[in-house]
Write an enzyme that holds these catalytic residues in place. Structure first.
Site, PDB file in Angstrom:
ATOM      1  N   SER A 119     -18.318 104.563 -12.214  1.00  0.00           N
ATOM      2  CA  SER A 119     -18.124 104.561 -13.638  1.00  0.00           C
ATOM      3  C   SER A 119     -19.515 103.997 -14.574  1.00  0.00           C
ATOM      4  O   SER A 119     -19.478 103.076 -14.137  1.00  0.00           O
ATOM      5  CB  SER A 119     -16.690 104.725 -13.845  1.00  0.00           C
ATOM      6  N   HIS A 120     -19.458 104.433 -15.785  1.00  0.00           N
ATOM      7  CA  HIS A 120     -20.391 104.114 -16.661  1.00  0.00           C
ATOM      8  C   HIS A 120     -19.518 103.087 -17.281  1.00  0.00           C
ATOM      9  O   HIS A 120     -20.048 102.329 -17.919  1.00  0.00           O
ATOM     10  CB  HIS A 120     -20.925 105.194 -17.822  1.00  0.00           C
ATOM     11  N   CYS A 121     -18.164 102.786 -16.743  1.00  0.00           N
ATOM     12  CA  CYS A 121     -17.473 101.728 -18.215  1.00  0.00           C
ATOM     13  C   CYS A 121     -17.097 100.229 -16.884  1.00  0.00           C
ATOM     14  O   CYS A 121     -16.171 100.763 -15.652  1.00  0.00           O
ATOM     15  CB  CYS A 121     -16.861 102.452 -18.943  1.00  0.00           C
ATOM     16  N   GLY A 170     -23.453 102.527 -17.991  1.00  0.00           N
ATOM     17  CA  GLY A 170     -24.357 103.105 -17.869  1.00  0.00           C
ATOM     18  C   GLY A 170     -24.400 102.908 -16.635  1.00  0.00           C
ATOM     19  O   GLY A 170     -23.080 102.200 -16.373  1.00  0.00           O
ATOM     20  N   MET A 228     -19.482 110.583 -14.649  1.00  0.00           N
ATOM     21  CA  MET A 228     -20.135 112.149 -14.449  1.00  0.00           C
ATOM     22  C   MET A 228     -21.383 111.960 -14.972  1.00  0.00           C
ATOM     23  O   MET A 228     -21.346 110.378 -15.103  1.00  0.00           O
ATOM     24  CB  MET A 228     -19.217 113.032 -15.950  1.00  0.00           C
TER      25      MET A 228
END
Lengths: 228, 128
Positions: free
Chosen positions: B8-10, B42, B67
């Site tokens: 994940s980005h987080c 990121g 995504m």
């Protein structure tokens, strides 16, 4: 012919232009993206810059692959894998070469675009960096066929890239974060197309040779073309 | 057991999804790869690589991601992992639902292909 030394100078020029324009890139990213394109690109190219001294004397393939890997590892946003892939594909095209012709450069550029298309599952007209890259390459190919100098070929490529970046204002994004904004993104210039144009402009300025007068006129035109 | 990597980005999101899946299926090998090295938002190539290496054993591993750059970065890591002979692939699914289904099937001893099939069926799970 160009050599590894020219390429390293171009890489350094790219790092500089990104650092200089990071606030502008982030501002462009605010309405349609994550407000981080400038920050991300600057973080990546700062790491690239640190690796420049270690890349001296290496072949073009190694230099480009190192740039690509560094961007993938440090950018953080979509620009990381996209530009990372672009540089790595270009590096594969120039593997082992310490000297390369304009034709070699165009083959590498072509491979870079193919890499971006594949990685982003994207085509022209989707409000992405491809909308600057593709017209730039097409224009440069034509200029090469017409027998123009390297300086002229790059200058024309830069002009086409900026025109392409400007054209993204009228487009509706169908890929990436900007696609969530849909038609509300109309009127906004794509940050990726913009950063690519800046990079190509930096490469163009870093190429040696060419008459000073021509260069000054072209540089003034570039400022106008970019929408800065 | 099939390893499961959550990208994940987080950082908190990846760790949270792992926490949730682990609660439902305690035995499944799960690893989180969320956020950048410095904790910011990121996706990190190195974190994804390390997470795959952690859980990709003899039964292989699946990578589930949110995504954008998470998909593209995972794809690049997988290209390298394949060249190193690691048996790992991506699964396309809603992240939380997919992770829970993956963990349950992995803990039940299902093969990587079976887990992947079950995970990708989560698209059909309507909530309302």
């Amino acid at each position: 012919m160009a050599c590894s030394e020219d390429l390293l100078a171009a890489v350094k020029a790219m790092a500089e232009v990104i650092e200089e324009n990071k606030d502008w890139l982030t501002d462009l990213d605010r309405p349609i993206g994550d407000s981080d394109h400038g920050i991300n690109m600057a973080r990546g190219f700062k790491e690239v810059e640190k690796k420049c001294s270690g890349m001296e004397g290496k072949d073009a393939g190694t230099i480009l692959k190192t740039v690509g890997m560094t961007l993938v590892s440090t950018v953080g946003g979509s620009a990381g894998p996209l530009y990372g892939t672009a540089f790595m594909k270009a590096g594969m095209a120039l593997a082992g070469k310490t000297e390369f012709s304009m034709a070699d450069i165009l083959v590498a550029f072509d491979q870079a675009i193919a890499g971006v298309k594949q990685r982003g599952k994207s085509e022209a007209g989707e409000k992405t960096m491809l909308d600057a890259m593709i017209p730039a390459l097409e224009t440069m190919k034509q200029a090469e066929v017409q027998g123009k100098s390297r300086k002229e070929i790059f200058a024309e490529g830069v002009k086409a890239a900026w025109a392409g970046a400007q054209s993204t204002k009228d487009m509706i994004a169908t890929k990436g974060r900007a696609s969530y904004v849909g038609a509300r993104g109309i009127g906004h210039q794509d940050p990726g197309a913009t950063s690519f144009s800046l990079l190509l402009e930096a490469v163009s300025r870093s190429t040696k040779t060419g008459a000073g007068q021509v260069e000054m006129v072209l540089n003034a035109e570039m400022e106008e073309d970019s929408g800065r | 057991m099939t390893g499961i990597v959550i990208v994940s980005h987080c950082r908190k999101l990846a760790e949270g999804v792992v926490e949730l899946a682990r609660a439902v299926a305690p035995g499944a090998p799960l690893a989180a790869a969320g956020g950048l090295e410095d904790g910011g938002l990121g996706t990190s190539y190195e974190k994804i690589k390390a997470a795959i290496e952690e859980v990709c054993k003899e039964d292989g591993a699946l990578v589930l991601m949110d995504m954008g750059s998470a998909v593209m970065t995972a794809e690049m890591v997988l290209e390298e992992a394949a060249s190193e002979g690691l048996d790992v692939e991506m699964a396309d699914c809603p992240l939380a639902e997919g992770a829970v289904v993956a963990a349950i099937n992995s803990a039940a001893g299902q093969s990587k292909e079976q887990v992947k099939q079950a995970v990708e069926k989560t698209w059909e799970m309507r909530k309302l």
